[in-house]
Motif scaffolding. Structure first.
Motif, short mmCIF file in Angstrom:
data_model
loop_
_atom_site.label_atom_id
_atom_site.label_comp_id
_atom_site.label_asym_id
_atom_site.label_seq_id
_atom_site.Cartn_x
_atom_site.Cartn_y
_atom_site.Cartn_z
N GLU A 78 -5.52 -3.04 9.88
CA GLU A 78 -5.04 -2.58 8.57
C GLU A 78 -3.89 -1.60 8.72
OE1 GLU A 78 -6.79 -0.29 4.58
OE2 GLU A 78 -8.14 -0.92 6.19
N ILE A 79 -4.01 -0.70 9.68
CA ILE A 79 -2.93 0.27 9.94
C ILE A 79 -1.68 -0.45 10.42
CG2 ILE A 79 -2.23 2.19 11.40
CD1 ILE A 79 -5.14 3.12 11.39
N ILE A 80 -1.85 -1.40 11.34
CA ILE A 80 -0.71 -2.16 11.88
C ILE A 80 0.02 -2.89 10.76
CG2 ILE A 80 -0.10 -4.14 13.32
CD1 ILE A 80 -0.62 -1.66 14.93
N ALA A 81 -0.75 -3.54 9.86
CA ALA A 81 -0.12 -4.30 8.77
C ALA A 81 0.53 -3.37 7.76
CB ALA A 81 -1.19 -5.16 8.08
N GLU A 82 -0.13 -2.25 7.45
CA GLU A 82 0.41 -1.31 6.45
C GLU A 82 1.73 -0.71 6.91
OE1 GLU A 82 -0.88 2.95 4.39
OE2 GLU A 82 -2.33 1.80 5.56
N ARG A 83 1.83 -0.39 8.19
CA ARG A 83 3.04 0.24 8.74
C ARG A 83 4.08 -0.79 9.20
NH1 ARG A 83 3.20 5.76 7.67
NH2 ARG A 83 1.06 6.54 7.70
N GLU A 84 3.74 -2.09 9.12
CA GLU A 84 4.62 -3.14 9.62
C GLU A 84 5.03 -2.83 11.07
OE1 GLU A 84 7.87 -3.53 6.93
OE2 GLU A 84 6.64 -4.30 5.29
N ALA A 85 4.04 -2.41 11.83
CA ALA A 85 4.32 -1.91 13.18
C ALA A 85 4.85 -2.99 14.11
CB ALA A 85 3.03 -1.31 13.77
N VAL A 86 4.31 -4.20 14.00
CA VAL A 86 4.73 -5.26 14.92
C VAL A 86 6.21 -5.57 14.74
CG1 VAL A 86 4.41 -7.67 15.56
CG2 VAL A 86 2.42 -6.25 15.03
N GLY A 87 6.65 -5.70 13.50
CA GLY A 87 8.06 -6.00 13.25
C GLY A 87 8.97 -4.89 13.75
N HIS A 88 8.58 -3.64 13.51
CA HIS A 88 9.41 -2.51 13.96
C HIS A 88 9.44 -2.42 15.48
CE1 HIS A 88 10.13 -1.20 9.95
NE2 HIS A 88 8.88 -0.77 9.71
N LEU A 89 8.31 -2.63 16.11
CA LEU A 89 8.28 -2.56 17.58
C LEU A 89 9.06 -3.72 18.20
CD1 LEU A 89 4.57 -1.49 18.21
CD2 LEU A 89 6.63 -0.10 18.47
N ASN A 90 8.99 -4.88 17.57
CA ASN A 90 9.79 -6.01 18.07
C ASN A 90 11.28 -5.73 17.94
OD1 ASN A 90 7.45 -7.37 18.61
ND2 ASN A 90 7.57 -8.77 16.88
N GLN A 137 12.06 4.87 16.69
CA GLN A 137 11.37 5.77 17.62
C GLN A 137 10.38 6.66 16.88
OE1 GLN A 137 14.71 7.73 19.45
NE2 GLN A 137 14.94 6.15 21.04
N GLU A 138 10.77 7.08 15.68
CA GLU A 138 9.85 7.88 14.86
C GLU A 138 8.63 7.07 14.47
OE1 GLU A 138 9.84 10.33 10.60
OE2 GLU A 138 11.71 9.49 11.41
N VAL A 139 8.85 5.78 14.14
CA VAL A 139 7.73 4.91 13.78
C VAL A 139 6.79 4.75 14.97
CG1 VAL A 139 7.09 2.53 13.19
CG2 VAL A 139 8.96 3.66 11.98
N GLN A 140 7.37 4.60 16.16
CA GLN A 140 6.53 4.47 17.35
C GLN A 140 5.70 5.73 17.56
OE1 GLN A 140 8.65 3.88 21.02
NE2 GLN A 140 6.87 3.02 22.06
N SER A 141 6.32 6.90 17.33
CA SER A 141 5.58 8.15 17.46
C SER A 141 4.46 8.23 16.45
CB SER A 141 6.54 9.34 17.28
OG SER A 141 5.85 10.56 17.31
N SER A 142 4.75 7.76 15.22
CA SER A 142 3.71 7.76 14.17
C SER A 142 2.56 6.84 14.56
CB SER A 142 4.32 7.32 12.84
OG SER A 142 3.34 7.22 11.84
#
Length: 215
Positions: A78-90, A137-142
């Motif tokens: 849920e956290i990964i989807a909410e933050r769109e983490a995969v797209g940002h990390l890619n 980079q800020e998103v990764q830190s978050s």
């Protein structure tokens, strides 16, 4: 292109290097948490059921661990989807690869040579990437902070499981006390029946003596 296609179909984007590593770290942390709650540790908290009904106790342990694992994974996704983490990390992976390739190309051109590093020589796309990198980079830190929060929540879940163990142990102790009381009542009832029978025999003998003449 694969990420754009997945966004168009609504499917989650494929995991890049950093996104895969993030999932790997989470899986390892969750596995360590579950290993800490082994059946041996769980059974040691409930010695009476572990001796008399080990299969039932193991079933309870498996259900608790499965629930803990399911809840942790659901919250993480849920956290990964909410933050769109995969797209940002890619995207961060892509920018890092491009920067590495550009650095290698500059090294091949010879030391001391500058190949378009001045800001006014950069195109709009390169400027956009330069401004986007600090944000990623800020998103990764978050995300790292969220992962740490997940570790804390896992610890809290473990404490909740421990409290539930204590409650189950108290319930079993209460049940043992109830069983003891029932056994005591059954014993008292048996003794009362025996005494009552003796009393009836005595009354009958007394009546027989009174009926006989001359006695």
């Amino acid at each position: 292109m694969a990420e754009q296609s997945s966004q168009a179909t609504g499917a989650p984007p494929p995991l890049g290097l950093r996104a895969s590593r993030l999932h790997q770290v989470f899986d390892q942390a969750l596995a360590r948490t579950l290993r800490a709650n082994s059946f041996a540790n769980f059974a040691s908290c409930f010695p009476t059921p572990s001796r008399h009904v080990p299969a039932s106790l193991e079933n309870v342990w498996r259900q608790l661990n499965a629930k803990l694992e399911e809840s942790a994974k659901a919250e993480f996704e849920e956290i990964i989807a909410e933050r769109e983490a995969v797209g940002h990390l890619n995207e961060l992976d892509r920018l890092v690869n491009e920067a590495r390739e550009r650095k290698n190309a500059e090294g091949k051109n010879g030391e001391g040579q500058k190949t378009g590093n001045a800001p006014h020589t950069l195109g709009a796309d390169e400027l956009f990437k330069a401004h986007l990198t600090p944000y990623l980079q800020e998103v990764q830190s978050s995300l790292n902070e969220k992962l740490e929060e997940t570790h804390v929540q896992n610890a809290e879940l473990a404490q909740t499981v421990q409290k539930q163990r204590l409650e189950i142990e108290q319930l079993l102790s209460h049940l043992e006390s109830v069983v003891s009381d029932i056994e005591g009542a059954a014993t008292a009832s048996t003794n009362f029946s025996a005494e009552n029978h003796l009393r009836e025999d005595a009354v009958q003998m007394d009546e027989e003596l009174n009926v006989r003449p001359g006695l």
